[in-house]
Structures are given as C-alpha cells and as structure tokens.
Motif scaffolding. Structure first.
Motif, short mmCIF file in Angstrom:
data_model
loop_
_atom_site.label_atom_id
_atom_site.label_comp_id
_atom_site.label_asym_id
_atom_site.label_seq_id
_atom_site.Cartn_x
_atom_site.Cartn_y
_atom_site.Cartn_z
N GLN A 51 42.58 43.32 46.41
CA GLN A 51 42.01 43.04 45.08
C GLN A 51 41.48 44.31 44.42
OE1 GLN A 51 39.26 39.83 45.73
NE2 GLN A 51 40.95 38.40 46.10
N LEU A 52 40.94 45.18 45.23
CA LEU A 52 40.43 46.44 44.67
C LEU A 52 41.56 47.21 43.99
CD1 LEU A 52 37.83 48.49 44.88
CD2 LEU A 52 39.27 49.65 46.57
N ALA A 53 42.66 47.37 44.71
CA ALA A 53 43.79 48.13 44.16
C ALA A 53 44.38 47.41 42.94
CB ALA A 53 44.86 48.32 45.23
N ARG A 54 44.48 46.07 43.05
CA ARG A 54 45.06 45.32 41.93
C ARG A 54 44.17 45.44 40.69
NH1 ARG A 54 45.90 39.65 43.79
NH2 ARG A 54 47.15 40.67 45.39
N GLY A 55 42.87 45.34 40.89
CA GLY A 55 41.93 45.44 39.76
C GLY A 55 42.04 46.80 39.09
N TYR A 56 42.09 47.84 39.88
CA TYR A 56 42.20 49.18 39.30
C TYR A 56 43.55 49.40 38.63
CZ TYR A 56 37.72 51.07 40.86
OH TYR A 56 36.38 51.34 41.00
N GLN A 57 44.58 48.77 39.18
CA GLN A 57 45.91 48.93 38.55
C GLN A 57 45.91 48.32 37.14
OE1 GLN A 57 49.36 48.57 41.02
NE2 GLN A 57 50.57 47.63 39.38
N ARG A 58 45.22 47.18 37.01
CA ARG A 58 45.12 46.56 35.68
C ARG A 58 44.39 47.49 34.72
NH1 ARG A 58 41.71 43.08 34.68
NH2 ARG A 58 41.02 42.63 36.80
N LYS A 59 43.30 48.07 35.20
CA LYS A 59 42.53 48.99 34.35
C LYS A 59 43.38 50.21 33.98
CE LYS A 59 38.09 47.70 36.43
NZ LYS A 59 37.51 46.86 35.37
N ARG A 60 44.10 50.72 34.97
CA ARG A 60 44.97 51.87 34.72
C ARG A 60 45.97 51.54 33.61
NH1 ARG A 60 50.24 53.16 38.24
NH2 ARG A 60 50.62 51.10 37.37
N LYS A 65 35.81 51.56 35.28
CA LYS A 65 34.70 51.01 34.49
C LYS A 65 34.95 49.52 34.26
CE LYS A 65 32.98 55.04 34.28
NZ LYS A 65 31.80 55.39 35.05
N ARG A 66 33.84 48.80 33.99
CA ARG A 66 33.95 47.38 33.65
C ARG A 66 34.89 47.22 32.45
NH1 ARG A 66 27.83 46.83 34.32
NH2 ARG A 66 27.79 47.87 32.32
N ASP A 67 35.53 46.04 32.36
CA ASP A 67 36.44 45.82 31.23
C ASP A 67 35.71 46.01 29.91
OD1 ASP A 67 38.63 45.49 32.80
OD2 ASP A 67 38.45 43.31 32.92
#
Ligand code: GLN
Length: 423
Positions: free
Chosen positions: A301-310, A383-385
C-alpha cells in the motif's frame, strides 16, 4: 602566472577565524535552508523530503507505550536486541541478506549517522570514494569530515542510467569505497541488476567497500523490485547496507536508522557510532521493532499510495511546462525549468517561493559541479493529497514566471517574508 600572489586560504564561508578548516569546507544544507525559507514565506514545503502525515497508528501507539513503560534511558549503544533481531528478520525477508544481530547490525541516529559512521570507519584521509551523481547532499560533507576525496560519476539524463565507462575509469587503487543510493535521491532512478552487477565486479576487482543507502527501498514504482547490492554473490563481505525507519514508516523525526555490515566493519561502525551519539532514541527503537514487523500489505500500500501521488504530480508538472523524467522510485522529481527565463536554479527556486508559494530544492545542491544542476529544481511529492492539491493549483499559475522579472523585481501577487519566528 601573473605576479599577483594568491591567497593561501580560500575565503571563509563562516566569517569567524576560530572555525575549523574542515567545517569551512562545506556549506549549510540547502535542503534544510529551503525548509526555513518555506516557513518564512508561508509556502507549501516541497523542498525537504519528509511526509506531512504520521506513521501507522499501531507504530505510534508502540512509541507512546515505550515511553510510558520506561524506555527513557540509553539503550545498548549499538541498538536494542529486539530491534537488531527485527532488522535481521527484515533483511532476510526483503533483501536476501543473512545477518547476525550480535555481529553485523548497528542501530544509529537515522541513516544520516549510519552514513557518516560508515565513512569514518572505512576511509582514511586522501582515500577516494566514488559517488554517482546527482547525489543526496549529505554525502559531500560526509566525505569532507572523513577526509575522503569524492569522485563523482554521472548518472546520465534523461533516464539517469549509470555511465558504465566513466564508472570503470573512476575505479583505481585509490578507490576505498563507493556510495550506492538506489532508489536515488534526487533523480528517482532505480539501478538495474546489470548496473549493480557491474558495481559488484568493480568492487571485487579493486577491493572496494560498497556503502549502500537503501532508505527508499520500499518506494519503487511500476512493478519494479528493489535489489540489495549485498545480496549479490560475494558482496556481503564488502558491503555496508544502510537503512532506517524515516521513509518506509514516515517517521523522519524519530532518528532511527541502521547499518548491516560484515563483522569487522560492523565493529568499527559500532565504535564510531558510540562516540558520535552513544545510541539512537531508546523508545523509538522499541517502536521501530513493531514497525519492522508490519505485514506485507503495508508495504504494497505504501508503494501504491506513492505511485498515485507521483502520477498526479508528474502530470501537473508536465502541464505547467516543466520537463521531468518520471521517477522509478523514491519520492522526488527533478524538474527541468530550461523553458523559463531564469539564469540558475537558485533564482528559479526563489521565484517559485516568492511568487507561487512553493518551496523546492535548487538542483545544484545535488551535483559536484553546480552548473550541472543549474537547470533543475527538486520537488518532493510525499505529501497528503490536500497538500498536493494546493501545490498543483499553484503550479497551474507557473506561466506567470515566463516573463522576465521587472526592473524593480516584484510584481502583483508577490509574497513577502513573514516576520521571522524561531523554529
Ligand atoms: N532525505 C531527505 C531529503 O533529501 C531529507 C533530508 C534531511 O533533511 N535529513 O530532503
């Protein structure tokens, strides 16, 4: 030669004759300076690399419990048994590294101290240390303090691949160590197995120590896998693997890091670490033990969350006219502002703070020769969305920076520094 005599000493970077030549040789951290400038202008801080959200609840509660339960005095200098055993288990689970908690593990005050202790333990004054660049700012002062001569080898844009020929040429009998940082801060490059194998071969040929900074190991994108150099054949005997809780568990302020090293080097690191800081914060070591035991889903989930932010952030950069290479890992993006009429990275970064309210890090801080970084600024997207929403809205106004500055240097909407408050 002209007849003019050159001054034997370079000008003092701190105007005080009592300051050591060693400290005069490195500047203030630009990363930390930009955080202070962000605060001064009330800007969104996309400069210093830290998340604006907390560690997982379970890990936070473990820290609170540890404080209440009395983990308030020194721990064993090289780390609590529990955390060292958790580090061994995690290194086996994710990195294919076999280590012994008694012989191979040193817990430090963040990966930052681990890197300094590693350099102090390996390098004698005058030894060469190869550093692929762009590189994380701290490696420069680490080299100065340990007396190393840093030898930069380029990661080549736009994809930031390692220049194999230049790397081979850089190795010599004087090469004591190489610093390997993958996923790379600031470029986002994740080295391939082939690149790591080449490094391993060269280390073997030249009896070189590899010091790997793997702090972003769990932040990799598009199905990539992080590979540890120490897991390559023969490399465990000559690799110091550095990591910590800061990035993986969003706890940069806890200052818990570690190094895994062959027994002799680990003993040296323990010595250096003991006299630098005695031990990492005890209660946070206890909590880190809980963090390292989090289930697989946490990491995916960490990687997936950051990928979305990226993805969001890179799209926003592209539509605002900044060029960038999509990062393969870590949580930074180096943006190329060549299309904007600014002479260097510092002036563009200051215009971003003053006129759009976004703080970044000038690219030159990541290069041995500042001109190589003069067309980049680094953004962090950890950063937060809601924070990213604000930054993306401001980026949409980037066209305002296409006009060269007016004669008086200000224009409507320009921010002014707030009254300075001590931090
Ligand atoms: N590694 C992070 C960065 O590059 C944070 C550095 C720090 O300030 N310790 O911004």
């Amino acid at each position: 030669m002209t007849g003019r005599k050159r001054s034997a000493r370079p000008p003092l970077s701190i105007p005080d004759r009592h300051v050591s030549a060693r400290v005069q040789r490195f500047p203030e951290s630009v990363i930390r300076e930009m955080t202070r400038i962000a605060d001064l202008y009330g800007a969104v801080n996309l400069a210093q690399g830290f998340p604006d959200f907390d560690p997982p609840k379970k890990v936070l509660r473990a820290a609170q419990r540890a404080l209440a339960d009395g983990a308030n005095q020194y721990s064993v200098t090289w780390g609590t048994v529990g955390l060292r055993e958790a580090i061994v288990a995690k290194a086996r689970r994710f990195n294919g590294i076999e280590a012994d908690a008694e012989k191979n593990v040193v817990v430090t005050c963040g990966a930052t101290e681990a890197m300094m202790a590693a350099m102090l333990s390996v390098v004698d004054p005058g030894d060469e240390v190869i550093v692929p660049e762009p590189f994380y700012e701290n490696y420069g002062p680490d080299a100065v303090v340990s007396g190393a001569r840093a030898r930069p080898v380029p990661l080549v844009p736009p994809d930031w691949h390692l220049d194999a020929e230049r790397l081979k040429q850089a190795f010599s009998a004087r090469t004591k160590a190489i610093v390997v940082n993958s996923p790379n801060n600031p470029s986002g490059r994740v080295l391939t197995k082939e690149e790591l194998a080449l490094i391993a071969d060269l280390c073997d040929d030249h009896d070189t120590v590899a010091i790997t900074d793997e702090i972003y190991e769990h932040i990799v994108y598009d199905g990539r896998r992080h590979l540890s150099l120490a897991a390559l054949p023969g490399m465990a005997d000559r690799t110091i693997t550095i990591n910590g809780v800061s990035k993986t568990y969003s706890a940069t302020g806890w200052r818990v890091g570690w190094a895994i090293a062959p027994a002799g080097l680990a003993a040296a690191l323990r010595r250096a670490h003991d006299f630098l800081t005695v031990c990492a914060p005890h209660a946070f070591q206890v909590a880190a033990e809980v963090a390292l035991g989090l289930p697989e889903t946490y990491y995916t989930q960490l990687a997936r969350g950051y990928q979305r932010k990226r993805d969001r952030f890179v799209r926003a950069l592209a539509s605002s006219g900044l060029g960038c290479t999509v990062p393969e890992g870590a949580y930074y993006v180096l943006a190329d502002f060549s299309e904007f009429p600014y002479p260097d990275d510092r002036s563009f970064a200051m215009a971003l703070v003053e006129q759009l309210g976004i703080a970044t890090v000038p690219g030159s801080s990541f290069f041995s020769r500042p001109s190589n970084g003069a067309r980049y600024v680094r953004f962090v997207f950890a950063k937060r969305d809601s924070t990213l929403d604000g930054a993306i809205a401001r980026l949409a106004e980037l066209d305002r920076l296409r006009e060269p500055r007016g004669r008086r240097g200000s224009r409507p909407g320009q921010r002014r520094p707030r009254a300075r408050r001590p931090r």
